[in-house]
Each structure stands twice: as structure tokens, then as C-alpha cells.
Design a protein around this motif. Structure first.
Motif, PDB file in Angstrom:
ATOM      1  N   UNK A  10      10.367   5.643  -6.750  1.00 46.98           N
ATOM      2  CA  UNK A  10       9.192   5.001  -7.341  1.00 46.98           C
ATOM      3  C   UNK A  10       9.644   3.701  -7.990  1.00 46.98           C
ATOM      4  N   UNK A  11       8.898   2.628  -7.708  1.00 47.59           N
ATOM      5  CA  UNK A  11       9.177   1.347  -8.337  1.00 47.59           C
ATOM      6  C   UNK A  11       7.859   0.729  -8.764  1.00 47.59           C
ATOM      7  N   UNK A  12       7.734   0.448 -10.061  1.00 43.56           N
ATOM      8  CA  UNK A  12       6.529  -0.182 -10.582  1.00 43.56           C
ATOM      9  C   UNK A  12       6.881  -1.499 -11.238  1.00 43.56           C
ATOM     10  N   UNK A  13       5.930  -2.412 -11.203  1.00 45.27           N
ATOM     11  CA  UNK A  13       6.065  -3.709 -11.857  1.00 45.27           C
ATOM     12  C   UNK A  13       4.858  -3.918 -12.768  1.00 45.27           C
ATOM     13  N   UNK A  14       5.101  -4.540 -13.898  1.00 42.73           N
ATOM     14  CA  UNK A  14       4.008  -4.848 -14.798  1.00 42.73           C
ATOM     15  C   UNK A  14       3.566  -3.645 -15.618  1.00 42.73           C
ATOM     16  N   UNK A  15       2.557  -3.869 -16.460  1.00 49.00           N
ATOM     17  CA  UNK A  15       2.028  -2.814 -17.326  1.00 49.00           C
ATOM     18  C   UNK A  15       0.506  -2.895 -17.350  1.00 49.00           C
ATOM     19  N   UNK A  24       5.997   4.387  -3.894  1.00 49.02           N
ATOM     20  CA  UNK A  24       5.231   5.511  -4.417  1.00 49.02           C
ATOM     21  C   UNK A  24       5.780   6.820  -3.857  1.00 49.02           C
ATOM     22  N   UNK A  25       6.986   7.208  -4.336  1.00 44.17           N
ATOM     23  CA  UNK A  25       7.557   8.486  -3.948  1.00 44.17           C
ATOM     24  C   UNK A  25       8.159   8.508  -2.556  1.00 44.17           C
ATOM     25  N   UNK A  26       8.918   7.474  -2.225  1.00 46.67           N
ATOM     26  CA  UNK A  26       9.501   7.353  -0.883  1.00 46.67           C
ATOM     27  C   UNK A  26      10.824   8.104  -0.805  1.00 46.67           C
ATOM     28  N   UNK A  44       3.510  -3.915   1.523  1.00 46.18           N
ATOM     29  CA  UNK A  44       3.702  -2.472   1.736  1.00 46.18           C
ATOM     30  C   UNK A  44       4.877  -1.907   0.959  1.00 46.18           C
ATOM     31  N   UNK A  45       5.772  -2.773   0.477  1.00 43.79           N
ATOM     32  CA  UNK A  45       6.935  -2.305  -0.275  1.00 43.79           C
ATOM     33  C   UNK A  45       8.229  -2.323   0.506  1.00 43.79           C
ATOM     34  N   UNK A 212      11.162   2.572  10.593  1.00 44.05           N
ATOM     35  CA  UNK A 212      10.393   3.313   9.592  1.00 44.05           C
ATOM     36  C   UNK A 212       9.295   2.385   9.091  1.00 44.05           C
ATOM     37  N   UNK A 213       8.101   2.960   8.910  1.00 39.49           N
ATOM     38  CA  UNK A 213       6.928   2.176   8.539  1.00 39.49           C
ATOM     39  C   UNK A 213       6.473   2.551   7.135  1.00 39.49           C
ATOM     40  N   UNK A 214       6.192   1.519   6.335  1.00 41.05           N
ATOM     41  CA  UNK A 214       5.629   1.713   5.006  1.00 41.05           C
ATOM     42  C   UNK A 214       4.211   1.160   4.977  1.00 41.05           C
ATOM     43  N   UNK A 215       3.380   1.755   4.139  1.00 35.63           N
ATOM     44  CA  UNK A 215       2.054   1.232   3.841  1.00 35.63           C
ATOM     45  C   UNK A 215       1.709   1.644   2.421  1.00 35.63           C
ATOM     46  N   UNK A 216       1.276   0.677   1.627  1.00 35.90           N
ATOM     47  CA  UNK A 216       0.897   0.951   0.232  1.00 35.90           C
ATOM     48  C   UNK A 216       1.997   1.672  -0.535  1.00 35.90           C
ATOM     49  N   UNK A 217       3.248   1.293  -0.260  1.00 33.47           N
ATOM     50  CA  UNK A 217       4.368   1.852  -0.995  1.00 33.47           C
ATOM     51  C   UNK A 217       4.808   3.226  -0.563  1.00 33.47           C
ATOM     52  N   UNK A 218       4.266   3.720   0.561  1.00 27.80           N
ATOM     53  CA  UNK A 218       4.603   5.068   1.023  1.00 27.80           C
ATOM     54  C   UNK A 218       5.169   5.023   2.437  1.00 27.80           C
ATOM     55  N   UNK A 219       6.062   5.951   2.733  1.00 28.55           N
ATOM     56  CA  UNK A 219       6.552   6.117   4.098  1.00 28.55           C
ATOM     57  C   UNK A 219       5.475   6.835   4.904  1.00 28.55           C
TER      58      UNK A 219
END
Length: 256
Positions: A10-15, A24-26, A44-45, A212-219
């Protein structure tokens, strides 16, 4: 053997309202001795995943590993040494030092580390990249494709466990890009290295052993033995999914 992997990343930026969840849980592993491409729509991340897997950025939660070493357990100095000794990097902008010759740029990481240069290995790399007659030239005297081939040789010169390449053909014309992609493929299949490449280009991804494909931060998908046509069709499916308001495309596995 898995050369690199992330688990529940998980990687987040900002608050607050500006908080962005880039990963998001890859969970994904990159096999040793293989060429893996990471693809996904813009945002996509995919670059975030590469940077965290390579130790260039830190995860908000989850773990990242190079071989059997967890990156989050290392201090700053240990992480710097690991990146220097066990990881190679190739970037879209080449990142060559303009005052150094081709030969000096290739061996720069080993020179800075004081570890000495394996001349037999470096000579073999120079032969593979096809720049034996340019060793005394400076980057400004080379084409973009030649500069990127120098960058690939530099990334491989220390015999890293894994090379991470972030859009390595992004600044190149199609012919030069093809040369660099073939070189990365040779590094894997002829020299036993591991390459993980972020790209937006289906033609580039087709040089990999797996995508491998990501979308919206997910595998959301993996594809073995990719072709440009199959990769393009999969990317169109992402666009269609978003256009019709269904959100992220469902996870599939494509093996042929």
C-alpha cells in the motif's frame, strides 16, 4: 527464485481529501532470470510499484523484498548499499554524466563504490550493446538510442540481481527503442539477468516473458507470452470498462 516482490503493498500520498492511494494491497513477485513488463492506464500505480519494489520509495504498509532481503528492515545506508550492489536502474532520461566518456559512464557505479570492475564482464557487455567503437565518446556525441544502450550497460555492469527499467524507450524513436528492447531481452535470456520494465507501449511489452497489469492501484491481470495485439486488446478492455462506468476491469489471467 523470485528476484523481487511486494506483499500487500500500500502506498498513499497526501492527507485528508487530497489523499491518493497509489497502491492498494498489491502482491506480486518478479521471477529471477525473466523479463517482466508492468502496464496499466495512466495513474494506475505502475511507476509507484516499480519505485517501491526497487527501494527508491517506501511503502505506507506491506513489504518489499529484493531476494530474501526485506527493504523496510534496512536503514538508509544499508538501503543505499543494496541499491548500489544488487539493483540496476534504467530511466527514460538516460541519466548519463555528460563530462564522462562512454567507458567511464558504464563503470561509474563500481568506481564510486570502490569495488573494482570485472573487465571480462564489462567487455562482454560492451560487445553486446555494440558500442566498442564509441568508448571514448561523450554522451553528446551519441544518438538517443546509443545513450540508452550505454545506460543499460551501466545498469548491468555490477551484475545486479534485478534491473528496473522505467519507460526505457519513452524518449526514443521506434528503431532505437527496438534496439534497446532487444538488448534488455538478451540481458535476460543470454546473460541470465532479471529485468522489470514499466511501459505504456504494447509493442515494448511484447518483448517481455510476462506482463502484469495494474488499474487503480491494484493488480488486475497477468499475461504470459504476450504479443502486442493481445496487450493492446487488454488495455482497450480497461478503457472500455472505465468509459461504461463499471470501474476497474475484473481480474483475468491470460496464458496464450
Amino acid at each position: 527464485m523470485t528476484a523481487a516482490r511486494v506483499v500487500d503493498a500500500v502506498k498513499t500520498y497526501g492527507t485528508g481529501d487530497a489523499r491518493v492511494r497509489a497502491l492498494d494491497g498489491v502482491t506480486v513477485g518478479f521471477p529471477g532470470g525473466r523479463f517482466t513488463a508492468i502496464m496499466g492506464p495512466s495513474g494506475s500505480g505502475k511507476s509507484t510499484l516499480m519505485h517501491c519494489a526497487a527501494g527508491l520509495d517506501t511503502l505506507t504498509s506491506g513489504t518489499a523484498w529484493i531476494g530474501d532481503t526485506e527493504l523496510g528492515a534496512l536503514g538508509d545506508r544499508q538501503l543505499t548499499l543494496l541499491r548500489r550492489q544488487r539493483v540496476g536502474f534504467v530511466f527514460q532520461s538516460f541519466n548519463l554524466l555528460p563530462t564522462l566518456t562512454v567507458a567511464e559512464n558504464i563503470t561509474l557505479p563500481q568506481d564510486l563504490a570502490g569495488t573494482g570492475t570485472d573487465r571480462e564482464w564489462v567487455d562482454a557487455l560492451i560487445d553486446v550493446v555494440g558500442l566498442g567503437d564509441r568508448l571514448r565518446h561523450r554522451p553528446s556525441e551519441l544518438s538517443g538510442g546509443q545513450q540508452q544502450r550505454v545506460a543499460v550497460a551501466r545498469a548491468l555492469a555490477g551484475r545486479p540481481e534485478v534491473v528496473f527499467a522505467d519507460e526505457p524507450t519513452g524518449n526514443l524513436d521506434s528503431r532505437s527503442g527496438e534496439e534497446v528492447l532487444r538488448l534488455l531481452g538478451r540481458a535476460v535470456h543470454d546473460m541470465g539477468r532479471t529485468v522489470v520494465m514499466v511501459t505504456h507501449d504494447p509493442v515494448a511489452a511484447a518483448h517481455a516473458d510476462e506482463v502484469v497489469f495494474l488499474a487503480d492501484g491494484r493488480l488486475v491481470d497477468t499475461m504470459a507470452d504476450p504479443t502486442a495485439e493481445k496487450v493492446l486488446d487488454r488495455m482497450k478492455a480497461f478503457d472500455s470498462s472505465r468509459d461504461t462506468g463499471r470501474g476497474t476491469a475484473p481480474r483475468q489471467r491470460v496464458t496464450s
